[in-house]
Design an enzyme around this catalytic site. Structure first.
Site, short mmCIF file in Angstrom:
data_model
loop_
_atom_site.label_atom_id
_atom_site.label_comp_id
_atom_site.label_asym_id
_atom_site.label_seq_id
_atom_site.Cartn_x
_atom_site.Cartn_y
_atom_site.Cartn_z
N LYS A 45 -34.24 -37.55 37.99
CA LYS A 45 -35.49 -37.88 38.57
C LYS A 45 -36.33 -38.19 37.10
CE LYS A 45 -34.94 -34.34 41.67
NZ LYS A 45 -35.27 -32.70 41.67
N GLY A 46 -35.91 -38.19 36.32
CA GLY A 46 -36.56 -38.09 34.65
C GLY A 46 -37.38 -39.46 34.59
N ASP A 102 -34.91 -41.08 30.98
CA ASP A 102 -35.84 -40.70 30.42
C ASP A 102 -35.71 -40.15 28.79
OD1 ASP A 102 -34.01 -38.48 30.97
OD2 ASP A 102 -35.62 -37.14 31.80
N ASP A 105 -30.27 -37.80 24.72
CA ASP A 105 -30.06 -36.37 23.71
C ASP A 105 -28.74 -36.33 23.25
OD1 ASP A 105 -30.47 -33.92 22.80
OD2 ASP A 105 -30.51 -32.88 24.86
N LYS A 133 -33.56 -38.48 20.97
CA LYS A 133 -33.66 -37.27 20.08
C LYS A 133 -32.76 -37.64 18.60
CE LYS A 133 -34.59 -33.54 23.22
NZ LYS A 133 -33.98 -32.41 23.86
N PHE A 153 -37.27 -29.26 22.67
CA PHE A 153 -37.19 -29.55 24.32
C PHE A 153 -38.75 -29.88 24.56
CE2 PHE A 153 -37.14 -28.63 28.52
CZ PHE A 153 -35.91 -29.03 28.95
N ASP A 160 -38.57 -32.62 32.98
CA ASP A 160 -38.81 -31.40 33.59
C ASP A 160 -38.48 -30.06 32.83
OD1 ASP A 160 -36.12 -32.25 34.14
OD2 ASP A 160 -35.93 -30.14 35.41
N ARG A 166 -43.00 -32.37 35.45
CA ARG A 166 -42.70 -33.75 35.40
C ARG A 166 -44.08 -34.84 35.65
NH1 ARG A 166 -37.12 -34.41 36.09
NH2 ARG A 166 -36.22 -33.04 37.37
P1 IMP Z 1 -27.98 -36.22 27.51
O1 IMP Z 1 -26.92 -36.34 28.50
O2 IMP Z 1 -27.61 -35.10 26.57
O3 IMP Z 1 -28.26 -37.45 26.74
O4 IMP Z 1 -29.17 -35.70 28.32
C1 IMP Z 1 -29.95 -36.41 29.06
C2 IMP Z 1 -30.61 -35.68 30.26
O5 IMP Z 1 -30.84 -34.18 29.72
C3 IMP Z 1 -31.96 -36.31 30.14
O6 IMP Z 1 -31.92 -37.39 31.34
C4 IMP Z 1 -32.78 -35.12 30.78
O7 IMP Z 1 -32.93 -35.06 32.06
C5 IMP Z 1 -32.12 -33.95 30.13
N1 IMP Z 1 -32.74 -33.48 28.92
C6 IMP Z 1 -32.58 -33.70 27.44
N2 IMP Z 1 -33.35 -33.22 26.70
C7 IMP Z 1 -34.48 -32.73 27.48
C8 IMP Z 1 -35.71 -32.38 26.99
O8 IMP Z 1 -36.08 -32.09 25.84
N3 IMP Z 1 -36.50 -32.08 28.19
C9 IMP Z 1 -36.17 -32.31 29.17
N4 IMP Z 1 -34.91 -32.55 29.88
C10 IMP Z 1 -34.21 -33.08 28.76
MG MG Z 2 -33.88 -33.35 33.68
#
Ligand code: IMP
Ligand code: MG
Length: 182
Positions: A45-46, A102, A105, A133, A153, A160, A166
């Protein structure tokens, strides 16, 4: 204490800064995809706020599709198993696909979704994220990044914490308090 307590949040990126950056990336997209149609695949949903603003700013013909990915779910900041749903039903053959998420990370979500979408044999496949990030050493990096931020974060504008926040118009650093440990 309310989960919406203002004491827990510090503004990082304002609504105006987001809108300015969207206007700039739209100029770039309109150049890169000039005369072509795009299929935006949003990761729910991000990406909800970003895609809502993007499609109202862009003048290219675009179709919006959505898939669901969740790695945190209702567990706040504790990462769970990545679950991806909705890719099976997408027809992306020979389309210009722009994957929108969104935040980049660890990069795991984008990497896995990208791999799955590539199997649909699109004409082109690029990705756009609101935030990065910059902690990932994955080879697969987003093609368009609106903002690079420190490894903290954040919530708001689609992002969220335990499904809350959100709807905030800006992006906020989430501060730990006694009511939000987890
Ligand atoms: P990744 O797979 O580690 O790149 O994480 C991606 C997903 O983790 C994003 O689409 C977000 O839903 C969630 N996420 C990562 N960091 C944050 C944050 O700082 N705040 C909120 N959601 C996050
Ligand atoms: Mg999320």
């Amino acid at each position: 204490m309310s989960i919406y307590s203002a004491l827990e949040l510090d503004l990082l990126i304002s609504m105006d800064e987001i809108q300015d950056k969207i206007a700039k990336v739209v100029v770039q997209l309109e150049t890169d995809y000039k005369g072509q149609e795009i299929v935006i695949v949003m990761i729910m949903k991000g990406a909800i706020c970003l895609v809502a603003d993007l499609i109202r700013a862009i003048s290219l013909p675009c179709v919006v599709e959505s898939i669901q990915a969740s790695s945190y779910g209702a567990h706040g900041k504790t990462r769970g198993n990545l679950q991806i749903k909705g890719i099976e039903s997408l027809d992306l053959f020979s389309k210009n696909v722009l994957l929108v998420d969104d935040i980049f990370d660890s990069g795991n979500t984008l990497f896995q979704v990208h791999q799955a979408l590539a199997e649909k044999k699109p004409k082109s496949l690029k990705s756009l994220v609101l935030l990065s990030k910059n902690v990932s050493d994955l080879e697969c990096q987003p093609d368009y990044i609106l903002f690079s931020i420190e490894n903290r974060f954040v919530v708001g504008y689609g992002l969220d914490y335990k499904e809350y926040y959100r709807g905030l118009k800006g992006i906020y650093l989430f501060k730990e308090t006694a009511s939000s440990l987890q």
